[in-house]
Enzyme design. Structure first.
Site, PDB file in Angstrom:
ATOM      1  N   GLY A  10       0.874  -1.173   0.000  1.00 53.88           N
ATOM      2  CA  GLY A  10       0.000   0.000   0.000  1.00 53.88           C
ATOM      3  C   GLY A  10       0.904   1.215   0.000  1.00 53.88           C
ATOM      4  O   GLY A  10       1.702   1.400   0.934  1.00 53.88           O
ATOM      5  N   ARG A  83     -11.433   5.798   4.911  1.00 52.37           N
ATOM      6  CA  ARG A  83     -12.782   6.343   5.105  1.00 52.37           C
ATOM      7  C   ARG A  83     -12.975   7.672   4.383  1.00 52.37           C
ATOM      8  O   ARG A  83     -12.046   8.448   4.239  1.00 52.37           O
ATOM      9  CB  ARG A  83     -13.002   6.609   6.592  1.00 52.37           C
ATOM     10  CG  ARG A  83     -13.377   5.392   7.354  1.00 52.37           C
ATOM     11  CD  ARG A  83     -13.980   5.788   8.684  1.00 52.37           C
ATOM     12  NE  ARG A  83     -12.996   6.278   9.627  1.00 52.37           N
ATOM     13  CZ  ARG A  83     -13.312   6.808  10.798  1.00 52.37           C
ATOM     14  NH1 ARG A  83     -14.574   6.944  11.144  1.00 52.37           N
ATOM     15  NH2 ARG A  83     -12.376   7.211  11.635  1.00 52.37           N
ATOM     16  N   ARG A  89     -15.512   3.043  10.025  1.00 54.77           N
ATOM     17  CA  ARG A  89     -14.418   2.131   9.676  1.00 54.77           C
ATOM     18  C   ARG A  89     -14.993   0.792   9.193  1.00 54.77           C
ATOM     19  O   ARG A  89     -14.443   0.137   8.334  1.00 54.77           O
ATOM     20  CB  ARG A  89     -13.512   1.906  10.885  1.00 54.77           C
ATOM     21  CG  ARG A  89     -12.736   3.146  11.302  1.00 54.77           C
ATOM     22  CD  ARG A  89     -11.864   2.856  12.515  1.00 54.77           C
ATOM     23  NE  ARG A  89     -11.092   4.018  12.938  1.00 54.77           N
ATOM     24  CZ  ARG A  89     -11.520   4.926  13.814  1.00 54.77           C
ATOM     25  NH1 ARG A  89     -12.695   4.806  14.371  1.00 54.77           N
ATOM     26  NH2 ARG A  89     -10.756   5.941  14.140  1.00 54.77           N
ATOM     27  N   ILE A 119      -2.329  -1.962   9.240  1.00 54.35           N
ATOM     28  CA  ILE A 119      -2.956  -0.672   9.575  1.00 54.35           C
ATOM     29  C   ILE A 119      -4.342  -0.566   8.935  1.00 54.35           C
ATOM     30  O   ILE A 119      -5.187   0.225   9.347  1.00 54.35           O
ATOM     31  CB  ILE A 119      -2.065   0.520   9.112  1.00 54.35           C
ATOM     32  CG1 ILE A 119      -0.628   0.392   9.647  1.00 54.35           C
ATOM     33  CG2 ILE A 119      -2.664   1.848   9.546  1.00 54.35           C
ATOM     34  CD1 ILE A 119       0.278   1.575   9.324  1.00 54.35           C
ATOM     35  N   HIS A 176     -10.173  -0.667  17.768  1.00 59.84           N
ATOM     36  CA  HIS A 176      -9.968   0.658  17.185  1.00 59.84           C
ATOM     37  C   HIS A 176     -11.285   1.104  16.564  1.00 59.84           C
ATOM     38  O   HIS A 176     -11.559   0.840  15.416  1.00 59.84           O
ATOM     39  CB  HIS A 176      -8.870   0.580  16.124  1.00 59.84           C
ATOM     40  CG  HIS A 176      -8.570   1.894  15.482  1.00 59.84           C
ATOM     41  ND1 HIS A 176      -8.122   2.975  16.178  1.00 59.84           N
ATOM     42  CD2 HIS A 176      -8.640   2.281  14.187  1.00 59.84           C
ATOM     43  CE1 HIS A 176      -7.935   3.985  15.347  1.00 59.84           C
ATOM     44  NE2 HIS A 176      -8.241   3.589  14.131  1.00 59.84           N
TER      45      HIS A 176
HETATM   46  P1  A3D Z   1      -4.861   5.426   0.619  1.00 54.51           P
HETATM   47  O1  A3D Z   1      -4.112   6.701   0.486  1.00 54.51           O
HETATM   48  O2  A3D Z   1      -6.095   5.250  -0.189  1.00 54.51           O
HETATM   49  O3  A3D Z   1      -3.852   4.224   0.299  1.00 54.51           O
HETATM   50  C1  A3D Z   1      -4.267   2.911   0.166  1.00 54.51           C
HETATM   51  C2  A3D Z   1      -3.494   2.319  -0.984  1.00 54.51           C
HETATM   52  O4  A3D Z   1      -3.795   0.936  -1.077  1.00 54.51           O
HETATM   53  C3  A3D Z   1      -3.848   2.941  -2.361  1.00 54.51           C
HETATM   54  O5  A3D Z   1      -2.681   3.496  -2.944  1.00 54.51           O
HETATM   55  C4  A3D Z   1      -4.382   1.760  -3.156  1.00 54.51           C
HETATM   56  O6  A3D Z   1      -4.016   1.783  -4.525  1.00 54.51           O
HETATM   57  C5  A3D Z   1      -3.719   0.584  -2.439  1.00 54.51           C
HETATM   58  N1  A3D Z   1      -4.361  -0.708  -2.666  1.00 54.51           N
HETATM   59  C6  A3D Z   1      -5.684  -0.993  -2.806  1.00 54.51           C
HETATM   60  N2  A3D Z   1      -5.855  -2.312  -3.002  1.00 54.51           N
HETATM   61  C7  A3D Z   1      -4.618  -2.875  -2.987  1.00 54.51           C
HETATM   62  C8  A3D Z   1      -4.127  -4.195  -3.127  1.00 54.51           C
HETATM   63  N3  A3D Z   1      -4.962  -5.211  -3.342  1.00 54.51           N
HETATM   64  N4  A3D Z   1      -2.796  -4.401  -3.050  1.00 54.51           N
HETATM   65  C9  A3D Z   1      -1.944  -3.364  -2.849  1.00 54.51           C
HETATM   66  N5  A3D Z   1      -2.337  -2.087  -2.707  1.00 54.51           N
HETATM   67  C10 A3D Z   1      -3.663  -1.852  -2.766  1.00 54.51           C
HETATM   68  O7  A3D Z   1      -5.252   5.160   2.158  1.00 54.51           O
HETATM   69  P2  A3D Z   1      -4.397   5.537   3.462  1.00 54.51           P
HETATM   70  O8  A3D Z   1      -2.967   5.261   3.219  1.00 54.51           O
HETATM   71  O9  A3D Z   1      -4.821   6.886   3.938  1.00 54.51           O
HETATM   72  O10 A3D Z   1      -5.023   4.477   4.493  1.00 54.51           O
HETATM   73  C11 A3D Z   1      -4.771   3.100   4.333  1.00 54.51           C
HETATM   74  C12 A3D Z   1      -5.603   2.267   5.303  1.00 54.51           C
HETATM   75  O11 A3D Z   1      -5.255   2.574   6.641  1.00 54.51           O
HETATM   76  C13 A3D Z   1      -7.121   2.489   5.211  1.00 54.51           C
HETATM   77  O12 A3D Z   1      -7.792   1.241   5.325  1.00 54.51           O
HETATM   78  C14 A3D Z   1      -7.417   3.344   6.432  1.00 54.51           C
HETATM   79  O13 A3D Z   1      -8.749   3.200   6.876  1.00 54.51           O
HETATM   80  C15 A3D Z   1      -6.433   2.778   7.407  1.00 54.51           C
HETATM   81  N6  A3D Z   1      -6.126   3.625   8.561  1.00 54.51           N
HETATM   82  C16 A3D Z   1      -6.001   2.996   9.764  1.00 54.51           C
HETATM   83  C17 A3D Z   1      -5.687   3.735  10.888  1.00 54.51           C
HETATM   84  C18 A3D Z   1      -5.563   3.034  12.212  1.00 54.51           C
HETATM   85  O14 A3D Z   1      -5.278   3.657  13.194  1.00 54.51           O
HETATM   86  C19 A3D Z   1      -5.773   1.607  12.288  1.00 54.51           C
HETATM   87  C20 A3D Z   1      -5.513   5.121  10.805  1.00 54.51           C
HETATM   88  C21 A3D Z   1      -5.637   5.726   9.568  1.00 54.51           C
HETATM   89  C22 A3D Z   1      -5.944   4.965   8.432  1.00 54.51           C
END
Ligand code: A3D
Length: 320
Positions: A10, A83, A89, A119, A176
């Site tokens: 990711g 989100r 979530r 994450i 969470h």
């Molecule tokens: P974002 O910037 O959308 O990045 C996610 C990436 O995942 C994108 O670049 C997508 O292309 C890629 N992706 C989608 N499907 C696949 C796959 N099959 N294989 C490889 N890559 C893929 O999101 P983000 O970086 O802001 O957030 C990522 C995740 O973290 C989300 O699920 C959020 O909800 C989560 N998150 C969790 C917390 C916690 O505290 C647990 C906090 C903030 C965000």
């Protein structure tokens, strides 16, 4: 000694920030993996071009193939969707569960000895599913949430008391989500528990209750402001603290989503509890005593996580 290898599955907002922090801290070489063509390559090159200015040596590469994560010491998983305003979530469950299946298989094939930090949300259910899909040892698969939630709590408390963030410790347990349990009794300013600080007149119970609620809503507050995604700087910093504790065998005590095997009277599930992270991965799950509202709050949170696990198992019966 060869540099450590850290794979970021990711390469979105959190993935890019992780790569930057890992470079600045010289924790190792970084492989950014993402299905979005060009994105991990572009971010890796941009970050590599910042390394002469900041003076760090790390090889940064971007990839669309799992082969490139081969032999990684640490894998940090953010693949999936974040989100948008109005989404919980839990709304992410169906999409991100499929992503965890693909990621789990990729890690099992190419990086089975890695320490894996998940994450992707909804966190507690996704890390549970990722461990099952990958079949890696449970002590090598953890979820990042408690470090972030506790950091938010610490920041709000430091603001309220007008003291350094360094002197505030805080614990947030449970899943969470909206049911997370910030523990005021185990949170301190320079060792003085929060209830004592209320007695000393440093703050009021009302103000403390408001901070607890703001901590629970911390993720939603950022989503509402950003409008296009969720928090990424603090989540990335939190996961890096966990990775660093593993890579340097620091044995830090951090609240993380960990696999429970009888602790807290629970088994075959992941939920946020204090753990020790060292070279062995999760080296210890610390069982703290909970009483009154802490206990009922934790039980409620566990119930919410179990509900998400059931929803996952309904979609993917092999998880049962
Ligand atoms: P974002 O910037 O959308 O990045 C996610 C990436 O995942 C994108 O670049 C997508 O292309 C890629 N992706 C989608 N499907 C696949 C796959 N099959 N294989 C490889 N890559 C893929 O999101 P983000 O970086 O802001 O957030 C990522 C995740 O973290 C989300 O699920 C959020 O909800 C989560 N998150 C969790 C917390 C916690 O505290 C647990 C906090 C903030 C965000």
């Amino acid at each position: 000694m060869a540099r450590k290898k850290i794979a970021l599955v990711g390469a979105g907002q959190i993935g890019g920030t992780l790569a930057h922090l890992i470079g600045l801290k010289e924790l190792g070489d970084v492989v950014l993996f993402d299905i979005a063509e060009g994105v991990p390559q572009g971010k890796a090159l941009d970050l590599a071009e910042s390394s002469p200015v900041d003076g760090f040596d790390a090889k940064l590469t971007g990839t669309q193939t799992y082969e490139a994560i081969a032999g990684a010491d640490v894998v940090i998983v953010t693949a999936g969707v974040p989100r948008k305003p109005g989404m919980s979530r839990d709304d992410l469950l169906g999409i991100n569960l499929k992503v965890m299946e693909a990621v789990g298989k990729g890690i099992a094939e190419f990086a089975p000895d890695a320490f894996v930090i998940c994450i992707t949300n909804p966190l507690d259910a996704m890390v549970w599913a990722l461990q099952k899909f990958s079949q890696l040892p449970k002590q090598k698969v953890v979820g990042m949430a408690g470090v972030l939630d506790s950091s938010r709590f610490r920041y709000f408390l430091a603001e309220e008391f007008g003291v350094s963030v360094e002197d505030v410790t805080a614990f947030v347990l449970g899943g969470h989500g909206d049911t997370m349990v910030p523990l005021t009794r185990y949170s301190t300013v320079a060792g003085i528990p929060l209830p004592d600080l209320v007695k000393m007149g440093w703050t009021t119970q009302e103000k403390l209750d408001a901070i607890v609620q703001r901590t629970r809503d911390g993720g939603a507050e950022i989503v509402a402001l950003l409008k296009t995604g969720s928090a990424f700087y603090a989540p990335a910093a939190s996961a890096v603290a966990m990775a660093e504790s593993y890579l340097k065998d620091k044995k830090r005590v951090l609240p993380c989503a960990a696999a429970l095997e009888g602790q807290y009277g629970l088994s075959d599930m992941y939920v946020g509890v204090p753990i020790v992270i060292g070279a062995g991965g999760v080296e210890k799950v610390i069982e703290i005593e909970l009483e009154g509202e802490e206990k009922t709050g934790f039980e409620k949170s566990v119930g919410a996580v179990k509900g998400l696990m059931d929803a996952c198992a309904a979609i993917q019966p092999s998880l049962k």
